[in-house]
Every structure is written in C-alpha cells, then in structure tokens.
Design an enzyme around this catalytic site. Structure first.
Site, PDB file in Angstrom:
ATOM      1  N   SER A 205     -87.930 134.832 -73.429  1.00 57.88           N
ATOM      2  CA  SER A 205     -89.268 134.464 -72.940  1.00 57.88           C
ATOM      3  C   SER A 205     -89.959 135.738 -72.468  1.00 57.88           C
ATOM      4  CB  SER A 205     -89.163 133.457 -71.788  1.00 57.88           C
ATOM      5  OG  SER A 205     -88.599 132.256 -72.230  1.00 57.88           O
TER       6      SER A 205
ATOM      7  N   LYS B  75     -94.520 128.687 -74.144  1.00 55.52           N
ATOM      8  CA  LYS B  75     -93.459 128.794 -73.135  1.00 55.52           C
ATOM      9  C   LYS B  75     -94.046 129.163 -71.781  1.00 55.52           C
ATOM     10  CE  LYS B  75     -89.512 128.979 -71.085  1.00 55.52           C
ATOM     11  NZ  LYS B  75     -88.405 129.881 -71.420  1.00 55.52           N
TER      12      LYS B  75
ATOM     13  N   LYS C 168     -90.658 136.241 -63.190  1.00 56.80           N
ATOM     14  CA  LYS C 168     -91.121 137.016 -64.345  1.00 56.80           C
ATOM     15  C   LYS C 168     -92.057 136.191 -65.223  1.00 56.80           C
ATOM     16  CE  LYS C 168     -88.768 136.813 -67.861  1.00 56.80           C
ATOM     17  NZ  LYS C 168     -88.694 136.019 -69.122  1.00 56.80           N
TER      18      LYS C 168
END
Length: 294
Positions: free
Chosen positions: A96, A171, A239
């Site tokens: 990701s 995502k 993140k």
C-alpha cells in the site's frame, strides 16, 4: 503453475506466499530478516539470499513491503527487480503506497519490458491467513487477467478498479473508512462501559443493525479484552492516512475527518502504540476520557 518470487514475508506476505506454495506454485521468497522465510520453506517453497537471486527465472514477482521508498528500492535499487528479472515478467505490487509513486514505477517498468499491476489488499492478518483478502487492482485489463490465477489464491474479492495507480487510490479510501470506523467504535465502547452496559449484549445488538460492520465484528472484542496484538499496525495505518492527505491535496478535495484521524493515529504513535493493532486507537479514547491505565 508459475514460478513466483515473493519479496517481503511479513505479517501479510508470509501467509500469502504460503498459500501460493500450497496451491502448487513454485515460490521463492526473500525477506530482509532471513528467519521470516521459514514458514514458506515449510510449505514447500524456497528461500533466496537476495532479491536478484529470488527473481532469476521468475514468471511473476510479488512485492509486499511497508512503504513507497521500500517498493522503489525493491524495484529500482541496486540488485533489484528491474535489473535482474526476466523480460516480460509480471510484477504484482501488493504493498500500500502512494498512487503517484505507483504510476511512475509502472511507467518505468513498461519502458524496461515488464508488465506491472498494483494490487493492495484489505483484510489484515486474518484475511491473509484465511485467503479472504479484498484486492483492489490497478493496471491494464490484459495484465490483470494474467494475474488472476495468483490473485484468486490469496483473495476472496478481486476487483479491477482502473489503470495503474487506481488500486492504490481505492486502498487509500479504504484506509480512511476503516480508521473512521475504528475510532467511532472505540468511542462507542468507552461510552457504553461508562454506563455499565452489558457489553457482550451491546456488541451483539449493534452488530445486527445498521451500525454493524466488519470493523465491529473484528475489532470490538480486541477493545473489550484490551488485547492489541498486531493484525495491522498503527504505524502502517499512520502511513496510509498520510497517503490519503497528500493525495487529497493533489486532487483539490478536502478530507476533514481524515485529517483528524491522522492526528489521532499520530498521537497513538507518539504514546508508544505504533507497534500495536490499529484497534489500539481505543487506548487514546480511554486516555482522553481519563480512564487509561498505561
């Protein structure tokens, strides 16, 4: 059956590689920490001492590493995939990372004769272990179709969402929604406990109504038990929310809830909870309510 180099055998990558080996693929694994290759070897795969050795002769290169710089290093770094993989190899990036980085890497991959798709996953450790991941895939229709035999082994929901970078964009949206659900679930549980409600009954009835969700089903008990062994770490979700913020800014859209969630996730990290499951946002709600016992 394919020869697959699997780069990154962490909490998610290890069970995914094991499933591919059990499905009959020849899987060669590489991880920065060599002992992480043990489950794959036990499943019939092999371990490589370097990325270069892992990708030699591979039809497919799967990548599952934490962040954008890690993917860039795996693909473009010295001794990396681009310099050592066979021509026309199919690269599947399960990581990701930032959509713009994905798009740039895809352009470079194609210029060097590789096929590449971005295929970030949702479902956490449980999804990886149970072959129940939701996979949002970006890339050409032809390349996605070529990857289907791999993706279908590790995922239960596999959807092509657009060209390269689209998987990462979806995502990012997924991570925004998940973080919001975890935070409001944590607040609801702290609220209910303050009134002495039968928590088992409360969670059951909430799960049967409009408030029911995969997050409630998977994370409520962890909060009730104060058990936060990582299935998906706060560090990684922090993140991902950074990706949401930067991508939203580039698109000229606002995500005020996303900004708040990013700050709450950052607070959890600052308080030493970065290595815990993201359901440990609950600890922040307790602390703000004066009920935390650290």
């Amino acid at each position: 059956m394919s020869t697959i180099a699997f780069i990154g055998l962490g909490i998610m990558g290890s069970p995914m590689a094991v499933h591919l080996a059990h499905a009959g693929h020849q899987v060669v694994g590489y991880n920065l920490t060599p002992d992480r290759t043990a489950p794959l070897v036990e499943a019939g795969g092999t371990a490589a001492e370097s990325i270069a050795k892992a990708v030699t002769g591979a039809d497919v290169i799967a990548v599952m590493v934490p962040d954008s710089p890690d993917v860039q290093d795996v693909l473009t770094g010295e001794g990396g995939v681009f310099d050592n993989a066979p021509a026309d190899a199919l690269i599947i990036d399960f990581s990701s990372i930032r959509p713009d980085v994905t798009s740039a890497l895809a352009q470079e991959a194609r210029s060097r004769g590789f096929r590449i798709i971005d295929a970030p996953v949702s479902g956490g450790q449980a999804g990886a272990e149970n072959r129940a991941l939701s996979i949002m895939v970006g890339g050409s229709a032809e390349d996605v179709e070529s990857a289907r035999p791999i993706l279908d082994v590790v995922g239960s929901t596999v959807v092509h969402v657009g060209p390269n970078g689209s998987g990462q964009t979806v995502k990012a949206a997924n991570q925004l929604i998940v973080a919001g659900n975890i935070q409001v679930l944590a607040e609801a549980i702290v609220f209910l406990e303050a009134y002495g409600v039968d928590m088992r009954a409360a969670v059951e009835v909430l799960g049967g109504g409009l408030a029911g969700s995969a997050v409630l089903k998977q994370k409520a008990q962890k909060m009730l038990d104060r058990s936060f062994e990582p299935g998906f770490r706060i560090d990684l979700h922090h993140k991902d929310l950074g990706i949401v913020g930067s991508a939203a800014r580039e698109a000229g859209v606002v995500t005020p809830m996303g900004a708040l969630l990013a700050q709450l996730m950052a607070s959890a990290r600052a308080n030493g909870d970065g290595g815990l499951d993201h359901s440990a946002l609950f600890r922040g709600v307790e602390q703000l309510s004066g009920k935390a016992s650290r």
